[in-house]
Write an enzyme that holds these catalytic residues in place. Structure first.
Site, PDB file in Angstrom:
ATOM      1  N   GLU A 198       4.215  -0.059   2.457  1.00 40.23           N
ATOM      2  CA  GLU A 198       4.624  -1.004   0.563  1.00 40.23           C
ATOM      3  C   GLU A 198       4.896  -2.673   0.109  1.00 40.23           C
ATOM      4  O   GLU A 198       5.027  -2.968  -0.938  1.00 40.23           O
ATOM      5  CB  GLU A 198       6.026  -0.041  -0.028  1.00 40.23           C
ATOM      6  CG  GLU A 198       6.198   1.023   0.159  1.00 40.23           C
ATOM      7  CD  GLU A 198       7.809   1.383  -0.788  1.00 40.23           C
ATOM      8  OE1 GLU A 198       7.900   1.133  -1.436  1.00 40.23           O
ATOM      9  OE2 GLU A 198       7.668   2.965  -0.846  1.00 40.23           O
ATOM     10  N   GLU A 247       0.772  -1.125   0.599  1.00 43.61           N
ATOM     11  CA  GLU A 247       0.168  -0.104   0.140  1.00 43.61           C
ATOM     12  C   GLU A 247       1.149   1.420   0.144  1.00 43.61           C
ATOM     13  O   GLU A 247       2.135   1.129   0.029  1.00 43.61           O
ATOM     14  CB  GLU A 247      -0.995  -0.176   0.797  1.00 43.61           C
ATOM     15  CG  GLU A 247      -0.406  -0.709   2.884  1.00 43.61           C
ATOM     16  CD  GLU A 247       0.661   0.148   2.713  1.00 43.61           C
ATOM     17  OE1 GLU A 247       0.824   1.534   2.868  1.00 43.61           O
ATOM     18  OE2 GLU A 247       1.495  -0.640   3.359  1.00 43.61           O
TER      19      GLU A 247
END
Lengths: 359, 359
Positions: free
Chosen positions: B326, B182
């Site tokens: 991430e 994300e």
């Protein structure tokens, strides 16, 4: 050129401070919040110090050396596993069926097994000419450290040379990272003795269950180690080589040479498990700058491992509650170490990617 | 077949108890002391339960989906990073320069980026037609959860579908393991709000420094979260979907759908970081059996992450003091998960290798 232990020891230098400072500065420019890669930033910076380059070369391919040796202290009943398992596991390594065989294959690492002191005749197991096996036996297992020196200082020196020469062989074969591995039924007893002697932590605290012994055997194992440290008290005062000969192991001595050989060649040495941790302690006693070239791959569940890591100020990459040895934990850490190098080399900077920094 | 969130949720079943029992029995026969592979044995057994096979299929190749969304709560000054960084990082992911780009490449994982709610126009950044980018924007960033619902329940449902459909796309493309990723400036604020609401742990304890805010900003961030939880108290009583809509994020909702989509397909879902941990909590609230299909890749340095792992009884694979998100920590855990499967499948047994067992 094959490098003896003494030649290797003399070649070990400090980490490259300039490359490390460059790495610290570069970490701040990569597209991530400062410090957000945690331990990977520390490892990346260390790789720069080891190689003298920023970004550092990739630590691939790696090579694993599993040093095998037997232990006379088995006569004291410190483990329920029979001595012949050491040789049987050598055959298992060579055949590709052991845990380290699987892990080395997965990570693309070359695996060799070095007989530096197996008591059982490997020829009788059909291992003559086995690929990946090196026959460098110094003697057929150590003496019983509870009643005599494990080996002579001359034998310890020969095992140190085997380790240093193995490092050279693997590096000349293309390895860019060395992984310590070992096998030897009974090996956690000499490892705990060395750790207690080098760190000053008591045998009760550094002695563990190894392959999984019961309470009574553990208490007996601690008593055997205490007795050995008393018996060899004068060796403890005579320096690391005398200590290694008195209460060490042939595979442990070879690991000392292997670690120093890697440091001399300025490649990262990934250390695995309590046996290799004990060897690292001795290596650092002999050549203090060696520690900068070592990465603790895994914090073994054996209590002696934590004593060593704390003593040397090392932060293990993994903590998976493993207690197998063989090089397994170190091998599992290789992708994290490779990533630490790749991130420094391949990530964009705020400038190159056009990413705005925080206000 | 593209699976909506509701279809996926209905398809999630229990772990396969027979395959797990087979795995436990097989672990005891492999050439190692019982239990000596620690957490790798637990992961290997879980992979058997997920797939229904022992030994389990390899969880390779993996695929990483980075869901990106913006957060209206930025108006409250919870982070010094400007909103446009979300879109700039999307460009960086696509160009291959972000940390997750490097880590996915190293592990051979397919990486896609899904715009589920980025406020900045990605077309203006030249990203039209960018390979690996999916344009599935539900709305241009959430509302400010401190003064209004982050989104409507209908918008939350659409984001759940985006996540479930992304899982299906990656699995149909050959992925055998899913990694949550994300990106969204300000995302640790909704994540902490969700975690406090779902676990009952106070906002003071679950709120962290995210990208590295100072003490004053941290205190303010906690106050904003406390205010939001009071404002949306009725939503907290209306169930997980209402909670997600009130104080969540578009990328968090998509992650919920992605996790459930992976569990429905019976593949391991490797969860990374505090944002994905918050999504996992919501996913488990909606579909309790999902938790068995998830592996916590890394214990984020954010305190909310530990609150989630403790609440769900999960044991993270790695603890490298990272706090990047991430998908980075989960991606780094992939080799350990792969090794857990390989060891069960490739190691010799005591019988096959002719190794004597302990007496």
């Amino acid at each position: 050129m094959t490098r003896s232990f003494d030649t290797a020891a003399a070649a070990v230098g400090p980490l490259d401070a300039t490359a490390m400072a460059d790495a610290v500065a570069r970490q701040r420019r990569l597209t991530k919040p400062a410090g957000s890669l945690g331990q990977l930033e520390a490892i990346g910076n260390q790789l720069c110090g080891i190689s003298g380059c920023c970004p550092p070369p990739l630590p691939t391919p790696a090579a694993v050396a599993v040093f095998a040796g037997d232990h006379g202290v088995l006569a004291e009943g410190v483990t329920p596993w029979p001595r012949e398992v050491t040789a049987q596991m050598v055959a298992n390594f060579v055949a590709g069926g052991a845990a380290i065989s699987v892990l080395a294959r997965q990570s693309g690492a070359n695996l060799i097994v070095v007989d530096v002191g197996v008591a059982t005749d490997l020829s009788a197991l059909g291992l003559d000419g086995a690929p990946g096996l090196r026959r460098r036996r110094v003697r057929a297992g150590t003496g019983n450290l509870a009643v005599e020196p494990a080996m002579t200082e001359e034998e310890a020196r020969r095992a140190l040379d085997v380790g240093a020469e193995t490092a050279t062989e693997l590096l000349e074969g293309g390895a860019r990272c060395l992984v310590t591995g070992e096998m030897g039924i009974g090996s956690t007893t000499p490892a705990a003795a060395l750790i207690a002697a080098c760190t000053g932590v008591s045998p009760v605290q550094v002695t563990g269950r190894g392959t999984g012994i019961d309470d009574a055997t553990l208490a007996h194992k601690v008593a055997v180690i205490q007795q050995a440290l008393l018996l060899h008290a004068s060796a403890l005062d005579d320096g690391p080589l005398a200590l290694l000969a008195a209460v060490g192991g042939l595979e442990i001595a070879a690991l000392v040479g292997f670690i120093v050989g890697g440091a001399a060649a300025r490649v990262p040495v990934v250390v695995d498990g309590v046996i290799a941790d004990a060897a690292l302690l001795v290596a650092v006693s002999l050549v203090p700058e060696v520690v900068g070239f070592c990465i603790a791959g895994h914090r073994s569940a054996e209590p002696g491992a934590t004593a060593v890591l704390d003593h040397l100020g090392l932060d293990a990459v993994l903590d998976l509650r493993m207690r197998l040895g063989e090089g397994s934990g170190a091998c599992l850490a290789l992708p994290v170490i490779e990533a630490s190098a790749r991130l420094l080399g391949e990530m964009a900077t705020f400038d190159s990617a056009g990413v705005t920094e925080k206000s």
